[in-house]
Design a protein around this motif. Structure first.
Motif, PDB file in Angstrom:
ATOM      1  N   LEU A 179       0.836  -1.206   0.000  1.00 55.65           N
ATOM      2  CA  LEU A 179       0.000   0.000   0.000  1.00 55.65           C
ATOM      3  C   LEU A 179       0.872   1.258   0.000  1.00 55.65           C
ATOM      4  O   LEU A 179       0.552   2.242  -0.671  1.00 55.65           O
ATOM      5  N   PHE A 180       1.980   1.235   0.735  1.00 59.86           N
ATOM      6  CA  PHE A 180       2.929   2.353   0.691  1.00 59.86           C
ATOM      7  C   PHE A 180       3.480   2.510  -0.734  1.00 59.86           C
ATOM      8  O   PHE A 180       3.546   3.613  -1.271  1.00 59.86           O
ATOM      9  N   SER A 181       3.878   1.377  -1.318  1.00 66.57           N
ATOM     10  CA  SER A 181       4.466   1.403  -2.652  1.00 66.57           C
ATOM     11  C   SER A 181       3.469   1.895  -3.700  1.00 66.57           C
ATOM     12  O   SER A 181       3.795   2.739  -4.552  1.00 66.57           O
ATOM     13  N   THR A 182       2.242   1.388  -3.626  1.00 68.41           N
ATOM     14  CA  THR A 182       1.225   1.794  -4.593  1.00 68.41           C
ATOM     15  C   THR A 182       0.842   3.263  -4.416  1.00 68.41           C
ATOM     16  O   THR A 182       0.573   3.963  -5.401  1.00 68.41           O
ATOM     17  N   SER A 183       0.826   3.746  -3.179  1.00 69.73           N
ATOM     18  CA  SER A 183       0.535   5.169  -2.948  1.00 69.73           C
ATOM     19  C   SER A 183       1.558   6.040  -3.671  1.00 69.73           C
ATOM     20  O   SER A 183       1.202   7.030  -4.332  1.00 69.73           O
ATOM     21  N   MET A 184       2.825   5.667  -3.565  1.00 74.14           N
ATOM     22  CA  MET A 184       3.874   6.415  -4.264  1.00 74.14           C
ATOM     23  C   MET A 184       3.716   6.292  -5.776  1.00 74.14           C
ATOM     24  O   MET A 184       3.859   7.274  -6.513  1.00 74.14           O
ATOM     25  N   GLN A 185       3.405   5.088  -6.228  1.00 69.88           N
ATOM     26  CA  GLN A 185       3.286   4.854  -7.674  1.00 69.88           C
ATOM     27  C   GLN A 185       2.093   5.608  -8.248  1.00 69.88           C
ATOM     28  O   GLN A 185       2.151   6.120  -9.374  1.00 69.88           O
ATOM     29  N   LEU A 186       1.016   5.712  -7.495  1.00 64.81           N
ATOM     30  CA  LEU A 186      -0.150   6.471  -7.943  1.00 64.81           C
ATOM     31  C   LEU A 186       0.206   7.949  -8.094  1.00 64.81           C
ATOM     32  O   LEU A 186      -0.212   8.608  -9.053  1.00 64.81           O
ATOM     33  N   GLY A 187       0.984   8.468  -7.139  1.00 66.73           N
ATOM     34  CA  GLY A 187       1.425   9.861  -7.241  1.00 66.73           C
ATOM     35  C   GLY A 187       2.266  10.088  -8.482  1.00 66.73           C
ATOM     36  O   GLY A 187       2.093  11.082  -9.196  1.00 66.73           O
ATOM     37  N   ALA A 188       3.164   9.145  -8.762  1.00 68.73           N
ATOM     38  CA  ALA A 188       4.018   9.258  -9.953  1.00 68.73           C
ATOM     39  C   ALA A 188       3.201   9.135 -11.227  1.00 68.73           C
ATOM     40  O   ALA A 188       3.472   9.820 -12.227  1.00 68.73           O
ATOM     41  N   THR A 189       2.189   8.278 -11.209  1.00 68.14           N
ATOM     42  CA  THR A 189       1.322   8.100 -12.381  1.00 68.14           C
ATOM     43  C   THR A 189       0.546   9.381 -12.678  1.00 68.14           C
ATOM     44  O   THR A 189       0.441   9.798 -13.833  1.00 68.14           O
ATOM     45  N   LEU A 190       0.010  10.017 -11.643  1.00 67.60           N
ATOM     46  CA  LEU A 190      -0.703  11.276 -11.831  1.00 67.60           C
ATOM     47  C   LEU A 190       0.204  12.331 -12.466  1.00 67.60           C
ATOM     48  O   LEU A 190      -0.235  13.117 -13.313  1.00 67.60           O
ATOM     49  N   ALA A 191       1.464  12.343 -12.026  1.00 70.69           N
ATOM     50  CA  ALA A 191       2.412  13.347 -12.518  1.00 70.69           C
ATOM     51  C   ALA A 191       3.019  12.970 -13.864  1.00 70.69           C
ATOM     52  O   ALA A 191       3.860  13.716 -14.389  1.00 70.69           O
ATOM     53  N   GLN A 192       2.592  11.816 -14.404  1.00 75.29           N
ATOM     54  CA  GLN A 192       3.134  11.320 -15.669  1.00 75.29           C
ATOM     55  C   GLN A 192       4.662  11.252 -15.624  1.00 75.29           C
ATOM     56  O   GLN A 192       5.360  11.698 -16.544  1.00 75.29           O
ATOM     57  N   GLY A 193       5.161  10.681 -14.546  1.00 72.37           N
ATOM     58  CA  GLY A 193       6.594  10.517 -14.402  1.00 72.37           C
ATOM     59  C   GLY A 193       7.135   9.490 -15.377  1.00 72.37           C
ATOM     60  O   GLY A 193       6.392   8.686 -15.950  1.00 72.37           O
ATOM     61  N   THR A 194       8.434   9.495 -15.575  1.00 72.92           N
ATOM     62  CA  THR A 194       9.068   8.509 -16.448  1.00 72.92           C
ATOM     63  C   THR A 194       8.995   7.135 -15.776  1.00 72.92           C
ATOM     64  O   THR A 194       8.798   7.043 -14.558  1.00 72.92           O
ATOM     65  N   PRO A 195       9.166   6.070 -16.546  1.00 72.16           N
ATOM     66  CA  PRO A 195       9.192   4.726 -15.929  1.00 72.16           C
ATOM     67  C   PRO A 195      10.243   4.619 -14.832  1.00 72.16           C
ATOM     68  O   PRO A 195      10.010   3.957 -13.815  1.00 72.16           O
ATOM     69  N   GLU A 196      11.378   5.285 -15.019  1.00 74.03           N
ATOM     70  CA  GLU A 196      12.445   5.244 -14.016  1.00 74.03           C
ATOM     71  C   GLU A 196      12.020   5.961 -12.734  1.00 74.03           C
ATOM     72  O   GLU A 196      12.283   5.472 -11.628  1.00 74.03           O
ATOM     73  N   GLN A 197      11.362   7.110 -12.894  1.00 76.05           N
ATOM     74  CA  GLN A 197      10.880   7.833 -11.713  1.00 76.05           C
ATOM     75  C   GLN A 197       9.813   7.036 -10.978  1.00 76.05           C
ATOM     76  O   GLN A 197       9.809   6.958  -9.737  1.00 76.05           O
ATOM     77  N   GLU A 198       8.911   6.442 -11.741  1.00 81.01           N
ATOM     78  CA  GLU A 198       7.840   5.647 -11.140  1.00 81.01           C
ATOM     79  C   GLU A 198       8.413   4.463 -10.362  1.00 81.01           C
ATOM     80  O   GLU A 198       7.989   4.179  -9.233  1.00 81.01           O
ATOM     81  N   GLU A 199       9.393   3.792 -10.964  1.00 82.94           N
ATOM     82  CA  GLU A 199      10.005   2.642 -10.292  1.00 82.94           C
ATOM     83  C   GLU A 199      10.743   3.072  -9.023  1.00 82.94           C
ATOM     84  O   GLU A 199      10.650   2.406  -7.984  1.00 82.94           O
ATOM     85  N   ALA A 200      11.454   4.197  -9.097  1.00 90.03           N
ATOM     86  CA  ALA A 200      12.203   4.685  -7.938  1.00 90.03           C
ATOM     87  C   ALA A 200      11.270   5.028  -6.784  1.00 90.03           C
ATOM     88  O   ALA A 200      11.528   4.663  -5.623  1.00 90.03           O
ATOM     89  N   LEU A 201      10.169   5.701  -7.092  1.00 92.87           N
ATOM     90  CA  LEU A 201       9.226   6.080  -6.036  1.00 92.87           C
ATOM     91  C   LEU A 201       8.490   4.868  -5.481  1.00 92.87           C
ATOM     92  O   LEU A 201       8.239   4.785  -4.272  1.00 92.87           O
ATOM     93  N   ALA A 202       8.159   3.920  -6.344  1.00 96.30           N
ATOM     94  CA  ALA A 202       7.524   2.686  -5.868  1.00 96.30           C
ATOM     95  C   ALA A 202       8.481   1.914  -4.953  1.00 96.30           C
ATOM     96  O   ALA A 202       8.064   1.381  -3.911  1.00 96.30           O
ATOM     97  N   ASN A 203       9.765   1.870  -5.324  1.00 92.06           N
ATOM     98  CA  ASN A 203      10.756   1.188  -4.490  1.00 92.06           C
ATOM     99  C   ASN A 203      10.910   1.885  -3.141  1.00 92.06           C
ATOM    100  O   ASN A 203      11.069   1.230  -2.102  1.00 92.06           O
ATOM    101  N   TYR A 204      10.880   3.224  -3.177  1.00 92.41           N
ATOM    102  CA  TYR A 204      10.917   3.983  -1.920  1.00 92.41           C
ATOM    103  C   TYR A 204       9.743   3.551  -1.037  1.00 92.41           C
ATOM    104  O   TYR A 204       9.920   3.259   0.150  1.00 92.41           O
ATOM    105  N   GLY A 205       8.546   3.513  -1.618  1.00 91.39           N
ATOM    106  CA  GLY A 205       7.362   3.149  -0.851  1.00 91.39           C
ATOM    107  C   GLY A 205       7.457   1.749  -0.271  1.00 91.39           C
ATOM    108  O   GLY A 205       7.089   1.515   0.888  1.00 91.39           O
ATOM    109  N   ARG A 206       7.955   0.827  -1.076  1.00 94.59           N
ATOM    110  CA  ARG A 206       8.117  -0.553  -0.593  1.00 94.59           C
ATOM    111  C   ARG A 206       9.055  -0.600   0.606  1.00 94.59           C
ATOM    112  O   ARG A 206       8.734  -1.216   1.637  1.00 94.59           O
ATOM    113  N   SER A 207      10.208   0.057   0.474  1.00 94.34           N
ATOM    114  CA  SER A 207      11.207   0.008   1.546  1.00 94.34           C
ATOM    115  C   SER A 207      10.726   0.707   2.807  1.00 94.34           C
ATOM    116  O   SER A 207      10.908   0.198   3.924  1.00 94.34           O
ATOM    117  N   VAL A 208      10.101   1.864   2.658  1.00 92.88           N
ATOM    118  CA  VAL A 208       9.621   2.574   3.850  1.00 92.88           C
ATOM    119  C   VAL A 208       8.460   1.811   4.488  1.00 92.88           C
ATOM    120  O   VAL A 208       8.307   1.791   5.719  1.00 92.88           O
TER     121      VAL A 208
END
Length: 329
Positions: A179-208
């Motif tokens: 849920l942490f990871s998906t919350s970050m990924q949803l934010g990146a998706t809204l912002a139309q981030g690059t695949p690399e940005q989306e993956e980085a933020l999702a990884n941040y969410g997973r780890s935190v």
């Protein structure tokens, strides 16, 4: 928590104040049903507060990539609704009497009404998310919900027995970190981030998220009931093997292992007092071991943000890591 940490927390809150206020208004509107019991339960749950960590992460992810639209308010409410629905179902499954220092909803309205209210909250979350008209958002939420349900089923299958670290991490990923990871990924998706940005933020969410749950599990064994808002060592009493317990089982003496296994089997402290379990954990350095693991995941989250452009929102994400590992409840 230190004075500096409190000051930093206030800075983060000030940074997101307007957005979080808007999400709270959205949640208030979303808690209304034509069926009175559902409205009462949903409003009771909303009024119970919580730290709103998941919506905050979504906001920080979106804003760190330059997004300013209303979608982050809508989806911030969505992830909080999903989180709330899982808590309702968790309390029913666990037979919990309290949640955040208040009677759990099921003690007031009963299991039957609450399980249906939890289902309603899930569907309400999807109805709101549908307003984004974004298939990727729906795909992320569907995958999230399936993983969380699978995590709960896996948890039930492991109750009353020792699990290893690999099983533990699989459980806490599905139950919390996804849920942490998906919350970050949803934010990146809204912002139309690059695949690399989306993956980085999702990884941040997973780890935190992993760090958050490990600390949560440590506090369950070490904090007071007043701080927790629920009985101490609830997890162990419910037959759940968390990381400090896994470490003690692997490194303790035969008699120490037997004492822990009795609690798991009995679903309580009939044969082994809670204080004895705490002493076993202390003797084996099991709490310290778990906190080192939490710090390691927090550091992995920090590394995920290395390539993210510097901003006040990135700095807030870095502060979140300090809050997660240093919090006392």
């Amino acid at each position: 928590m230190s004075t500096l940490a409190i000051a930093t927390a206030q800075e983060v809150f000030d940074l997101l104040r307007d957005d979080l206020t808007a999400i709270e208004r959205e949640l208030e509107r979303d808690a209304v049903s034509s069926v009175t019991a559902i409205t009462e339960i949903a409003e009771y749950l909303r009024a119970g507060g919580g730290k709103r960590i998941r919506p905050s992460l979504l906001l920080l992810a979106a804003r760190s990539l330059g997004y300013t639209g209303h979608g982050m308010i809508r989806l911030g409410a969505v992830v909080e609704l999903v989180h709330t629905a899982t808590l309702v179902h968790d309390d029913i499954i666990d037979g919990a009497d309290t949640r955040r220092g208040r009677p759990s909803a099921n003690t007031t309205w009963g299991n039957e009404k609450c399980v249906l209210a939890g289902d309603w909250l899930y569907m309400q979350a999807f109805r709101i998310a549908l307003e984004e008209r974004n298939f990727k958002v729906l795909d992320l939420l569907i995958g999230l919900t399936q993983q969380m349900v699978e995590g709960e089923l896996l948890q039930i299958q492991t109750l009353g027995r020792a699990v290893n670290e690999a099983e533990y991490y699989e459980l806490i990923y599905r139950k919390t970190a996804c849920l942490f990871s998906t919350s970050m990924q949803l934010g990146a998706t809204l912002a139309q981030g690059t695949p690399e940005q989306e993956e980085a933020l999702a990884n941040y969410g997973r780890s935190v998220g992993l760090a958050f749950q490990i600390v949560d599990d440590v506090l369950d064994l070490t904090a007071t009931e007043e701080v927790l808002g629920k009985p101490v060592a609830s997890d162990l009493r419910e037959g759940k093997t968390t990381l400090p317990v896994i470490h003690a089982l692997e490194h303790g003496t035969a008699s120490e292992r037997e004492s822990i296994l009795w609690v798991l089997e009995d679903g309580g402290f009939r044969r082994t007092p809670r204080e004895q379990i705490q002493e076993i954990l202390h003797r084996n350095g099991s709490v310290d071991y778990a906190m080192v693991a939490a710090d390691r995941h927090a550091e992995q989250a920090r590394e995920s943000l290395v390539d993210l452009e510097d901003s006040e929102f990135k700095r807030a994400l870095l502060w979140v890591l300090d809050f997660v590992v240093a919090r006392d409840k």
